[in-house]
Structure formats: structure tokens, C-alpha cells
Design a protein around this motif. Structure first.
Motif, PDB file in Angstrom:
ATOM      1  N   GLY A  54      -5.488  -8.585  12.980  1.00 35.85           N
ATOM      2  CA  GLY A  54      -4.253  -8.305  12.247  1.00 35.85           C
ATOM      3  C   GLY A  54      -4.358  -8.585  10.762  1.00 35.85           C
ATOM      4  O   GLY A  54      -3.366  -8.968  10.129  1.00 35.85           O
ATOM      5  N   THR A  55      -5.553  -8.386  10.186  1.00 38.78           N
ATOM      6  CA  THR A  55      -5.733  -8.626   8.751  1.00 38.78           C
ATOM      7  C   THR A  55      -4.788  -7.730   7.956  1.00 38.78           C
ATOM      8  O   THR A  55      -4.767  -6.514   8.161  1.00 38.78           O
ATOM      9  N   PRO A  56      -4.002  -8.286   7.067  1.00 36.36           N
ATOM     10  CA  PRO A  56      -2.986  -7.479   6.366  1.00 36.36           C
ATOM     11  C   PRO A  56      -3.592  -6.453   5.421  1.00 36.36           C
ATOM     12  O   PRO A  56      -4.639  -6.678   4.814  1.00 36.36           O
ATOM     13  N   LEU A  57      -2.914  -5.311   5.298  1.00 35.05           N
ATOM     14  CA  LEU A  57      -3.328  -4.265   4.370  1.00 35.05           C
ATOM     15  C   LEU A  57      -3.050  -4.678   2.932  1.00 35.05           C
ATOM     16  O   LEU A  57      -2.192  -5.519   2.662  1.00 35.05           O
ATOM     17  N   LYS A  58      -3.750  -4.038   2.019  1.00 34.36           N
ATOM     18  CA  LYS A  58      -3.415  -4.181   0.604  1.00 34.36           C
ATOM     19  C   LYS A  58      -2.308  -3.166   0.303  1.00 34.36           C
ATOM     20  O   LYS A  58      -2.556  -1.958   0.193  1.00 34.36           O
ATOM     21  N   ARG A  59      -1.070  -3.652   0.198  1.00 31.47           N
ATOM     22  CA  ARG A  59       0.087  -2.769   0.043  1.00 31.47           C
ATOM     23  C   ARG A  59       0.483  -2.529  -1.421  1.00 31.47           C
ATOM     24  O   ARG A  59       1.253  -1.631  -1.707  1.00 31.47           O
ATOM     25  N   ASP A  60      -0.046  -3.342  -2.312  1.00 29.21           N
ATOM     26  CA  ASP A  60       0.270  -3.159  -3.736  1.00 29.21           C
ATOM     27  C   ASP A  60      -0.665  -2.074  -4.283  1.00 29.21           C
ATOM     28  O   ASP A  60      -1.692  -2.356  -4.904  1.00 29.21           O
ATOM     29  N   LEU A  61      -0.294  -0.816  -4.081  1.00 23.83           N
ATOM     30  CA  LEU A  61      -1.192   0.286  -4.372  1.00 23.83           C
ATOM     31  C   LEU A  61      -1.433   0.494  -5.863  1.00 23.83           C
ATOM     32  O   LEU A  61      -2.490   0.955  -6.273  1.00 23.83           O
ATOM     33  N   ASN A  62      -0.437   0.178  -6.686  1.00 27.11           N
ATOM     34  CA  ASN A  62      -0.618   0.373  -8.128  1.00 27.11           C
ATOM     35  C   ASN A  62      -0.944  -0.921  -8.876  1.00 27.11           C
ATOM     36  O   ASN A  62      -0.966  -0.949 -10.104  1.00 27.11           O
ATOM     37  N   ASP A  63      -1.178  -2.009  -8.125  1.00 30.70           N
ATOM     38  CA  ASP A  63      -1.593  -3.296  -8.708  1.00 30.70           C
ATOM     39  C   ASP A  63      -0.646  -3.806  -9.795  1.00 30.70           C
ATOM     40  O   ASP A  63      -1.076  -4.368 -10.805  1.00 30.70           O
ATOM     41  N   ASP A  64       0.660  -3.632  -9.569  1.00 29.48           N
ATOM     42  CA  ASP A  64       1.625  -4.152 -10.541  1.00 29.48           C
ATOM     43  C   ASP A  64       2.240  -5.474 -10.099  1.00 29.48           C
ATOM     44  O   ASP A  64       3.128  -6.007 -10.757  1.00 29.48           O
ATOM     45  N   GLY A  65       1.787  -5.994  -8.955  1.00 28.53           N
ATOM     46  CA  GLY A  65       2.290  -7.263  -8.454  1.00 28.53           C
ATOM     47  C   GLY A  65       3.562  -7.165  -7.646  1.00 28.53           C
ATOM     48  O   GLY A  65       4.069  -8.183  -7.168  1.00 28.53           O
ATOM     49  N   VAL A  66       4.085  -5.939  -7.467  1.00 28.03           N
ATOM     50  CA  VAL A  66       5.323  -5.739  -6.704  1.00 28.03           C
ATOM     51  C   VAL A  66       5.040  -4.708  -5.612  1.00 28.03           C
ATOM     52  O   VAL A  66       4.502  -3.634  -5.879  1.00 28.03           O
ATOM     53  N   VAL A  67       5.411  -5.061  -4.372  1.00 34.41           N
ATOM     54  CA  VAL A  67       5.231  -4.155  -3.245  1.00 34.41           C
ATOM     55  C   VAL A  67       6.589  -3.572  -2.876  1.00 34.41           C
ATOM     56  O   VAL A  67       7.475  -4.288  -2.402  1.00 34.41           O
TER      57      VAL A  67
ATOM     58  N   ALA B 227       9.115  -0.743  -0.820  1.00 32.25           N
ATOM     59  CA  ALA B 227       9.183  -0.201   0.536  1.00 32.25           C
ATOM     60  C   ALA B 227       8.383   1.095   0.635  1.00 32.25           C
ATOM     61  O   ALA B 227       7.731   1.366   1.656  1.00 32.25           O
ATOM     62  N   GLN B 228       8.397   1.887  -0.440  1.00 30.84           N
ATOM     63  CA  GLN B 228       7.640   3.139  -0.440  1.00 30.84           C
ATOM     64  C   GLN B 228       6.141   2.877  -0.411  1.00 30.84           C
ATOM     65  O   GLN B 228       5.382   3.539   0.302  1.00 30.84           O
ATOM     66  N   GLU B 229       5.689   1.883  -1.180  1.00 31.49           N
ATOM     67  CA  GLU B 229       4.275   1.531  -1.170  1.00 31.49           C
ATOM     68  C   GLU B 229       3.843   1.038   0.205  1.00 31.49           C
ATOM     69  O   GLU B 229       2.753   1.364   0.678  1.00 31.49           O
ATOM     70  N   ASP B 230       4.699   0.256   0.844  1.00 31.60           N
ATOM     71  CA  ASP B 230       4.386  -0.247   2.177  1.00 31.60           C
ATOM     72  C   ASP B 230       4.227   0.905   3.168  1.00 31.60           C
ATOM     73  O   ASP B 230       3.260   0.943   3.954  1.00 31.60           O
ATOM     74  N   ALA B 231       5.156   1.871   3.121  1.00 32.09           N
ATOM     75  CA  ALA B 231       5.074   3.027   4.022  1.00 32.09           C
ATOM     76  C   ALA B 231       3.837   3.869   3.715  1.00 32.09           C
ATOM     77  O   ALA B 231       3.140   4.338   4.632  1.00 32.09           O
TER      78      ALA B 231
END
Length: 398
Positions: free
Chosen positions: A261-274, A276-280
Motif C-alpha cells: 500500500g505504498t502511497p502514490l505521489k499525488r502532488d503532480l505539479n510539485d507545488d506542495g498542495v494536493v 482533489a483533481q490531482e488525487d483523481a
């Protein structure tokens, strides 16, 4: 009249409430009965057995027990891919040891080189990047692996150009002929490596064992020998065996990380904020990437499966093969351009005085093009490794 309608309405409402209450009571009663049966074991025998077996395996093979924190796992996988001067010096030393081992058929030297070989770190980092959808890490780890491959190939090519006794050995042939067994070793080795790197305790001993089992370095040595000998077929075959190890070690280690269950890297644009759209988007992209990885690895394994099937078919041939002709033919197909057929056997020749017939052990190599002197020398060395007391080797063009 109005009183009568009001009375009918109240009656209907009371009936409706009564029905709802009855259904609720029936549901509560069924829940009580089910709970009573579960508590006292009043289930069908087959269902009880199945649940007991499932519970046993779930607890026995629970790989999440003893897992290190996720940030520790990430640190271990990422640190293994970092290159520095010390890392590259150890890599070159390991490659020289491996070259000596392959050149002299020394299993001890080969194992020693694999124990200190640092290539496994980059492969496991690629697995972590694929499991977590970390593009930056994937790019850095892949680039690091390519840099290490280049250093290994340069080192091995220089060694075999300078070595006065460089030639085809059995160890060289074994590490340039990919089979399904190499694929299976890579799968189980990668699983062990991924599992060991995710434990609370330090995984150094286990990772060393995985490095020996999966043999990443010897195929690169064989590829360097092929470059030094100007044999493209040998180099490509050895590099393919190396690729099989890398791809399936990474695939198996990635599977371990997904099971943990290793978590995904959800901060796709590396701005420090995840968001809901990035998570999806991360979840959707992870699903697509994993399917592509599975399909790509399956396609990549097809040549290996074909080579193994040909070897197994030759092994099942009822014709006696006392000189190992099937195995030698498979190796000659790698080193001989235009290879078609290989035969070996006793041949009667007239004696020098003409009074009797002498028997000679003769090997014949059939190709569709003339071989140069280097190709002939390499093929003859390979044949003499498998056939002792060979009198001569003949090369024929068909």
C-alpha cells in the motif's frame, strides 16, 4: 365527511408504520440469528473450513507485519540510486573482478563481484518510482542505471582487449544465453529484494543474496567481451539477458510495494498542495501506467520464451545427444552470423598407411554466409568447451 377522510388517512399511516416496524423487527431478528450462528460456529462445514484456511494464510503471509514506515522505505529505495565517486569506483572494481571470473571460469570471483555490485540499488529505485508514479525519480534512476551500464561496458571491453588469454569460456556462454529460468530468478529475486528493503531491520544481507541470485553484472561482462571481439550477436544476447533481469526484478519489487500500500505521489505539479483533481488524476494515471508496464514486460519476455522452448524441444529429442549438441547449437546461434545447423559425431577416416580406418571426432558448423577468422575462432573455442577430445571443426556454407 371530512372526519371520515381524516380517519381513513390516519389508519393508512398507522398501517404503513406498522409494516415498517415489522420489517425492521424482522431484519433485527435475522441479524441476531446470523450473529448467534457466527459466535457459536453454526455455519456449514465447508464455509467454516474455507474461512479457517483463508484466515490462516492471511495471518501467515501477512507481509505488512514488520513493515518500516513509508518515509523510511522511500529513503532506502531512493538512496540506492544515488551516484557518487565512491559508488562508481566500487562498480568498476566489481566489474574487473567479474571479468577475471568470466575469463578464467572462476565461480568464486564471479560471486564476489556480484556481492559488491551496486547495480541493484538503481533497479529497486526504478521499481519504487513505478509503484508510486514518481516521474522524477524514475528519470533519475533510469539515467543512473544507464550511466553504470556504460561504465561497466567500457571497463569490460578494455579488460578483454588487454587480456592475453581472453576467449570464450563456459561462464561467458552461460551469461549470454537468456532463458525462462533467468526470468523466474529475476521475479523471485526482485520480490525478495523489495520485501527486504521494506522491513524494519536493515536489509543489507538479504540484498546481497538477491544480487548473487539475479546476476546483474556477468551479462554486462559478456556484452563487453562481445564488443571487444567485434561480435554483435553475443553482445546483444548478453544485453538482452541483462535487460530481462532488470525488467523482472523491477516488476516483482513493484508488486511488493503495491501490496504494502505504498502511497502514490499525488502532488503532480510539485507545488506542495494536493488538490482533489490531482488525487483523481494520479489514481487514473497509476492504473494506466501499471497496465502498460505489465503488457510491456510480457512483450519483452517473448524472445526469451521462444529461445527456451527451442532448447526444451531439443532436449526432448529422442535422438542421443552425448556431445551436448543441442546446448552448443543454442550458443552458436548467438555468436555465429547466419548460423543454420550444428552437428558433431565420429567420422571414419583412412589411416595414413591406407591399411585401416581411423575414427575422428568432428564438429560441423553450417552457416548461410562465410565466417571470418575471428568468428571461426570464437565458434571453435565454444565447441571445444562442450566437446572434449575434439579432433577438428569444419565450417560449411549452405
Amino acid at each position: 365527511m371530512a372526519d371520515q377522510r381524516s380517519s381513513q388517512h390516519n389508519n393508512r399511516r398507522e398501517d404503513h408504520h406498522g409494516e415498517r416496524a415489522g420489517r425492521s423487527a424482522a431484519i433485527d431478528l435475522q441479524k441476531y440469528i446470523d450473529r448467534h450462528r457466527r459466535r457459536h460456529g453454526e455455519r456449514p462445514a465447508l464455509q467454516r473450513i474455507w474461512r479457517s484456511v483463508a484466515t490462516f494464510f492471511k495471518h501467515t503471509f501477512n507481509i505488512r507485519e514488520g513493515r518500516a514506515p513509508y518515509h523510511v522505505i522511500r529513503k532506502r529505495f531512493v538512496n540506492g540510486a544515488r551516484l557518487n565517486g565512491n559508488h562508481l569506483c566500487i562498480l568498476i572494481v566489481a566489474m574487473v573482478i567479474a571479468c577475471i571470473g568470466l575469463d578464467t571460469n572462476s565461480d568464486i570471483a564471479i560471486v564476489g563481484a556480484m556481492l559488491i555490485c551496486p547495480l541493484m540499488g538503481s533497479v529497486l529505485a526504478i521499481a519504487y518510482a513505478a509503484a508510486t508514479l514518481d516521474r522524477t525519480l524514475a528519470r533519475d534512476a533510469a539515467a543512473g542505471l544507464i550511466v553504470q551500464m556504460v561504465f561497466c561496458l567500457i571497463t569490460s571491453t578494455l579488460y578483454f582487449n588487454l587480456s592475453p588469454v581472453a576467449g570464450m569460456t563456459q561462464a561467458m556462454a552461460d551469461n549470454s544465453s537468456p532463458t525462462v529460468w533467468d526470468l523466474i530468478l529475476a521475479l523471485v529475486g526482485g520480490f525478495a529484494g523489495g520485501l527486504g528493503n521494506s522491513r524494519d531491520q536493515e536489509p543489507a544481507t538479504l540484498i546481497s543474496g538477491v544480487a548473487v541470485a539475479t546476476a546483474l553484472m556477468p551479462p554486462l561482462c559478456a556484452a563487453g567481451y562481445g564488443i571487444a571481439a567485434m561480435n554483435l550477436g553475443l553482445s546483444l544476447s548478453a544485453l538482452y539477458e541483462f535487460g530481462i533481469n532488470v525488467v523482472f526484478i523491477a516488476l516483482s519489487a513493484m508488486l511488493v510495494l503495491l501490496l504494502l500500500g505504498t502511497p502514490l505521489k499525488r502532488d503532480l505539479n510539485d507545488d506542495g498542495v494536493v488538490t482533489a483533481q490531482e488525487d483523481a488524476d494520479a489514481r487514473s494515471r497509476a492504473h494506466t501506467v501499471r497496465w502498460r508496464i505489465l503488457i510491456g514486460t510480457a512483450i519483452f519476455a517473448i524472445p526469451c520464451i521462444i529461445l527456451t522452448s527451442n532448447m526444451v524441444r531439443a532436449a526432448d529429442d529422442p535422438t542421443p545427444d552425448s556431445y551436448g549438441a543441442a546446448e552448443t547449437a543454442r550458443e552458436l546461434a548467438v555468436v555465429c552470423p547466419g548460423f543454420k545447423e550444428y552437428t558433431v559425431g565420429l567420422q571414419a577416416e583412412p589411416a595414413s598407411d591406407g591399411s585401416s580406418m581411423d575414427e575422428e571426432l568432428v564438429a560441423r558448423v553450417f552457416t548461410d554466409e562465410e565466417l571470418d577468422s575471428e568468428d571461426r575462432t570464437m565458434a571453435e573455442e565454444l565447441i571445444r568447451l562442450d566437446v572434449k577430445n575434439l579432433d577438428r571443426v569444419e565450417f560449411r556454407v549452405e
